[in-house]
Scaffold this motif. Structure first.
Motif, PDB file in Angstrom:
ATOM      1  N   CYS A 191      -2.171  -3.568   6.255  1.00  0.00           N
ATOM      2  CA  CYS A 191      -1.011  -3.366   7.308  1.00  0.00           C
ATOM      3  C   CYS A 191      -0.116  -2.340   6.814  1.00  0.00           C
ATOM      4  O   CYS A 191       0.495  -2.907   5.581  1.00  0.00           O
ATOM      5  CB  CYS A 191      -0.679  -4.533   7.787  1.00  0.00           C
ATOM      6  N   ALA A 192       0.326  -1.676   7.545  1.00  0.00           N
ATOM      7  CA  ALA A 192       1.588  -0.585   6.964  1.00  0.00           C
ATOM      8  C   ALA A 192       2.733  -1.270   7.026  1.00  0.00           C
ATOM      9  O   ALA A 192       3.739  -0.814   6.435  1.00  0.00           O
ATOM     10  CB  ALA A 192       1.492   0.680   7.864  1.00  0.00           C
ATOM     11  N   ARG A 193       2.950  -2.365   7.841  1.00  0.00           N
ATOM     12  CA  ARG A 193       4.195  -3.199   7.819  1.00  0.00           C
ATOM     13  C   ARG A 193       4.347  -4.395   7.174  1.00  0.00           C
ATOM     14  O   ARG A 193       5.108  -4.451   6.241  1.00  0.00           O
ATOM     15  CB  ARG A 193       4.552  -3.367   9.555  1.00  0.00           C
ATOM     16  N   CYS A 194       3.304  -5.379   7.225  1.00  0.00           N
ATOM     17  CA  CYS A 194       3.376  -6.399   6.547  1.00  0.00           C
ATOM     18  C   CYS A 194       2.648  -6.687   5.391  1.00  0.00           C
ATOM     19  O   CYS A 194       2.553  -7.498   4.710  1.00  0.00           O
ATOM     20  CB  CYS A 194       3.247  -7.630   7.549  1.00  0.00           C
ATOM     21  N   GLY A 195       1.587  -5.608   5.110  1.00  0.00           N
ATOM     22  CA  GLY A 195       0.795  -5.429   4.088  1.00  0.00           C
ATOM     23  C   GLY A 195      -0.606  -6.379   4.197  1.00  0.00           C
ATOM     24  O   GLY A 195      -1.260  -6.605   3.053  1.00  0.00           O
ATOM     25  N   LEU A 196      -0.738  -6.855   5.359  1.00  0.00           N
ATOM     26  CA  LEU A 196      -2.065  -8.051   5.332  1.00  0.00           C
ATOM     27  C   LEU A 196      -3.194  -7.309   5.328  1.00  0.00           C
ATOM     28  O   LEU A 196      -3.360  -6.241   5.759  1.00  0.00           O
ATOM     29  CB  LEU A 196      -1.558  -8.657   6.640  1.00  0.00           C
ATOM     30  N   ARG A 197      -4.063  -7.806   4.415  1.00  0.00           N
ATOM     31  CA  ARG A 197      -5.219  -7.206   4.091  1.00  0.00           C
ATOM     32  C   ARG A 197      -6.456  -7.581   5.164  1.00  0.00           C
ATOM     33  O   ARG A 197      -6.253  -8.766   5.792  1.00  0.00           O
ATOM     34  CB  ARG A 197      -5.843  -7.689   2.885  1.00  0.00           C
ATOM     35  N   HIS A 198      -7.123  -6.648   5.583  1.00  0.00           N
ATOM     36  CA  HIS A 198      -8.056  -6.670   6.352  1.00  0.00           C
ATOM     37  C   HIS A 198      -9.455  -6.117   6.040  1.00  0.00           C
ATOM     38  O   HIS A 198      -9.438  -5.366   5.224  1.00  0.00           O
ATOM     39  CB  HIS A 198      -7.912  -5.818   7.889  1.00  0.00           C
ATOM     40  N   ASP A 199     -10.644  -6.540   6.563  1.00  0.00           N
ATOM     41  CA  ASP A 199     -11.788  -6.449   6.266  1.00  0.00           C
ATOM     42  C   ASP A 199     -12.317  -4.862   6.798  1.00  0.00           C
ATOM     43  O   ASP A 199     -12.206  -4.461   8.000  1.00  0.00           O
ATOM     44  CB  ASP A 199     -13.062  -7.320   6.816  1.00  0.00           C
ATOM     45  N   ALA A 200     -12.732  -3.930   5.845  1.00  0.00           N
ATOM     46  CA  ALA A 200     -12.847  -2.593   6.329  1.00  0.00           C
ATOM     47  C   ALA A 200     -14.222  -2.403   6.972  1.00  0.00           C
ATOM     48  O   ALA A 200     -14.536  -1.566   7.607  1.00  0.00           O
ATOM     49  CB  ALA A 200     -12.736  -1.609   5.070  1.00  0.00           C
ATOM     50  N   PHE A 230       7.742   4.316  12.109  1.00  0.00           N
ATOM     51  CA  PHE A 230       8.356   3.661  11.043  1.00  0.00           C
ATOM     52  C   PHE A 230       7.844   4.345   9.600  1.00  0.00           C
ATOM     53  O   PHE A 230       8.443   4.413   8.630  1.00  0.00           O
ATOM     54  CB  PHE A 230       8.410   2.076  11.070  1.00  0.00           C
ATOM     55  N   ILE A 231       6.454   4.722   9.843  1.00  0.00           N
ATOM     56  CA  ILE A 231       5.848   5.402   8.546  1.00  0.00           C
ATOM     57  C   ILE A 231       6.172   6.827   8.612  1.00  0.00           C
ATOM     58  O   ILE A 231       6.309   7.258   7.333  1.00  0.00           O
ATOM     59  CB  ILE A 231       4.305   4.982   9.073  1.00  0.00           C
ATOM     60  N   ILE A 268       1.945  11.643   8.160  1.00  0.00           N
ATOM     61  CA  ILE A 268       1.545  10.460   7.530  1.00  0.00           C
ATOM     62  C   ILE A 268       0.220  10.462   6.698  1.00  0.00           C
ATOM     63  O   ILE A 268       0.385  10.169   5.483  1.00  0.00           O
ATOM     64  CB  ILE A 268       1.168   9.149   8.441  1.00  0.00           C
ATOM     65  N   GLY A 269      -0.662  11.129   7.187  1.00  0.00           N
ATOM     66  CA  GLY A 269      -1.883  11.499   6.315  1.00  0.00           C
ATOM     67  C   GLY A 269      -1.638  12.392   4.997  1.00  0.00           C
ATOM     68  O   GLY A 269      -2.132  12.089   4.027  1.00  0.00           O
ATOM     69  N   ILE A 270      -1.048  13.319   5.328  1.00  0.00           N
ATOM     70  CA  ILE A 270      -0.304  14.346   4.114  1.00  0.00           C
ATOM     71  C   ILE A 270       0.287  13.432   3.188  1.00  0.00           C
ATOM     72  O   ILE A 270       0.068  13.443   1.975  1.00  0.00           O
ATOM     73  CB  ILE A 270       0.439  15.520   4.464  1.00  0.00           C
ATOM     74  N   HIS A 271       1.194  12.582   3.583  1.00  0.00           N
ATOM     75  CA  HIS A 271       2.087  11.730   2.588  1.00  0.00           C
ATOM     76  C   HIS A 271       1.024  10.922   1.675  1.00  0.00           C
ATOM     77  O   HIS A 271       1.306  10.367   0.682  1.00  0.00           O
ATOM     78  CB  HIS A 271       3.179  11.116   3.418  1.00  0.00           C
ATOM     79  N   LYS A 272       0.371  10.242   2.551  1.00  0.00           N
ATOM     80  CA  LYS A 272      -0.933   9.179   1.894  1.00  0.00           C
ATOM     81  C   LYS A 272      -1.535  10.038   0.948  1.00  0.00           C
ATOM     82  O   LYS A 272      -1.872   9.465  -0.031  1.00  0.00           O
ATOM     83  CB  LYS A 272      -1.608   8.603   3.086  1.00  0.00           C
ATOM     84  N   ILE A 295       9.408  10.702   5.109  1.00  0.00           N
ATOM     85  CA  ILE A 295      10.216  11.455   5.161  1.00  0.00           C
ATOM     86  C   ILE A 295      11.277  11.185   4.018  1.00  0.00           C
ATOM     87  O   ILE A 295      12.037  11.829   3.355  1.00  0.00           O
ATOM     88  CB  ILE A 295      11.180  11.756   6.488  1.00  0.00           C
ATOM     89  N   SER A 296      11.782   9.930   4.146  1.00  0.00           N
ATOM     90  CA  SER A 296      12.665   9.236   3.379  1.00  0.00           C
ATOM     91  C   SER A 296      12.396   9.281   1.834  1.00  0.00           C
ATOM     92  O   SER A 296      13.151   9.658   0.883  1.00  0.00           O
ATOM     93  CB  SER A 296      13.273   7.814   3.663  1.00  0.00           C
ATOM     94  N   GLU A 297      11.091   8.914   1.596  1.00  0.00           N
ATOM     95  CA  GLU A 297      10.712   8.912  -0.182  1.00  0.00           C
ATOM     96  C   GLU A 297      10.601  10.185  -0.420  1.00  0.00           C
ATOM     97  O   GLU A 297      10.488  10.215  -1.596  1.00  0.00           O
ATOM     98  CB  GLU A 297       9.283   8.142   0.138  1.00  0.00           C
ATOM     99  N   THR A 298      10.347  11.260   0.356  1.00  0.00           N
ATOM    100  CA  THR A 298      10.269  12.634  -0.235  1.00  0.00           C
ATOM    101  C   THR A 298      11.592  13.399   0.033  1.00  0.00           C
ATOM    102  O   THR A 298      11.506  14.722  -0.362  1.00  0.00           O
ATOM    103  CB  THR A 298       9.035  13.306   0.565  1.00  0.00           C
ATOM    104  N   ASN A 299      12.487  13.004   0.429  1.00  0.00           N
ATOM    105  CA  ASN A 299      13.824  13.576   0.371  1.00  0.00           C
ATOM    106  C   ASN A 299      13.769  14.474   1.576  1.00  0.00           C
ATOM    107  O   ASN A 299      14.297  15.622   1.107  1.00  0.00           O
ATOM    108  CB  ASN A 299      14.325  14.043  -0.981  1.00  0.00           C
TER     109      ASN A 299
END
Length: 378
Positions: free
Chosen positions: A11-20, A300-301, A234-238, A306-310
């Protein structure tokens, strides 16, 4: 190495892991988008394939079918010397107009549909501003899957024709993409809406991998992206984060710029206010129809990237977008889609404000073919 490198969904917000290896939409705990995670210690360098599948180790499809691909990806990174001189800038264009279906949406559709089929999904539904629905309907047809697509009545006519040609069920509604989403709530098929399934972003992130590889495994100073749902940004940042963890790049990441229209700028407003999320943009309209998204699910992502890359976020009025679309055609022989033209307008504006320097290496994304927008007059 095969697609078993895929580890899980997070999860991009809470980090909960899910089965892919189960069909998933949003996080079961907080209803936020899920991101694919990989065992990067097992990732090999790209293959020699001339498509996005050259990055198969960081894609979620465990057993890609070579016969499924339409050759999506590996679009050119083109210098724009005349515009660079006119704007006193250093501009390279990632030209997604040359991809199957005529827009970058084919990247997300190719990977998303392939993974959905692998997981046993028999049909998909989605709202669209045009190009995404066209791409997903056509790739679904190639996979032998049913699709139901809803789009606003003002969406580009060519995209409507693409959906109908694929054999998909098409629903045309007044309003925006938010109204289109409401029009398919009754459909009992897998929801492939923007960021409501986790694999579209994986196809889109290959733009980031390609830009870096095409530059000789280095990063530009700035990447400017026309932002509606924001999946590409989002994808490019990832992708940049994955490549840094892999040791394929080092140093500062490119500053990411989200460009929107003044007629629909929820991300710009949130950025200017220092907010972590956007608010719904009432009465949204822009002729750059692909970025007419009143409230992105992944806002939010986007703002985090944007923030993390200035980076920054900027809004351009439609009149300026049209002027720059015309100027690019005259100076460079490149007929941009309106969303792509918005990135040129952003270069102009950011040079005028001094945010961009003349020697900054800037990559802009032309996300689709100009000929798909015949109703948008120069």
């Amino acid at each position: 190495m095969d697609g078993a490198v895929l580890s899980h969904l997070e999860c991009a917000r809470c980090g909960l892991r899910h089965d892919a290896d189960q069909v998933q939409n949003l996080c079961r705990q907080c209803a936020s988008p899920l991101l694919a995670r990989y065992d990067l210690t097992r990732v090999a360098r790209p293959t020699s394939e001339n498509s996005l599948w050259r990055y198969r180790d960081v894609l979620p499809v465990r057993n890609p079918d070579p016969a499924f691909s339409l050759g999506e990806g590996m679009t050119p990174l083109v210098p724009l010397p005349a515009l660079s001189r006119a704007l006193d800038a250093n501009i390279l264009m990632k030209d997604e107009s040359l991809i199957p279906t005529g827009s970058f949406k084919a990247r997300g559709a190719a990977v998303g549909v392939a993974r959905a089929k692998e997981l046993g999904v028999e049909g998909i539904k989605m709202p669209t501003n045009g190009n995404a629905g066209a791409a997903w309907a056509l790739y679904a047809a190639r996979a032998g899957m049913r699709s139901v697509i809803a789009m606003p009545e003002d969406a580009p006519l060519i995209t409507r024709e693409e959906v109908e040609a694929s054999g998909a069920e098409l629903r045309i509604v007044p309003g925006t993409i938010a109204d289109a989403a409401a029009a398919i709530k009754d459909v009992d098929l897998f929801d492939a809406s923007t960021l409501k399934e986790p694999y579209r972003i994986e196809g889109k992130k290959t733009m980031g991998y390609e830009i870096v590889e095409q530059l000789g495994w280095r990063v530009p100073d700035v990447i400017i992206y026309p932002t509606g749902g924001g999946v590409g940004l989002i994808g490019i940042h990832k992708a940049l984060g994955e490549m840094r963890e892999l040791g394929w790049i080092d140093g500062p990441l490119p500053r990411l710029v989200a460009v929107q229209s003044t007629g629909c700028a929820p991300i710009v407003r949130a950025y200017d206010e220092g907010a972590a999320e956007s608010t719904f943009w009432d009465n949204a309209f822009t002729s750059a129809f692909g970025i007419n998204v009143p409230k992105p699910l992944g806002d939010f992502i986007i703002l985090q990237a944007i923030s993390e890359t200035n980076g920054t976020a900027t809004a351009i009025d439609d009149e300026q977008i049209q002027k720059d679309r015309e100027e690019c055609a005259r100076r460079e022989g490149v007929f941009l889609c309106p969303e792509g033209a918005a990135t040129i307008s952003a270069v102009r504006k950011l040079r005028e404000t001094g945010w961009l320097q003349a020697d900054d290496e800037v990559v802009v994304l032309n996300t689709g073919a100009g000929i798909k927008y015949p109703a948008v007059r120069l």
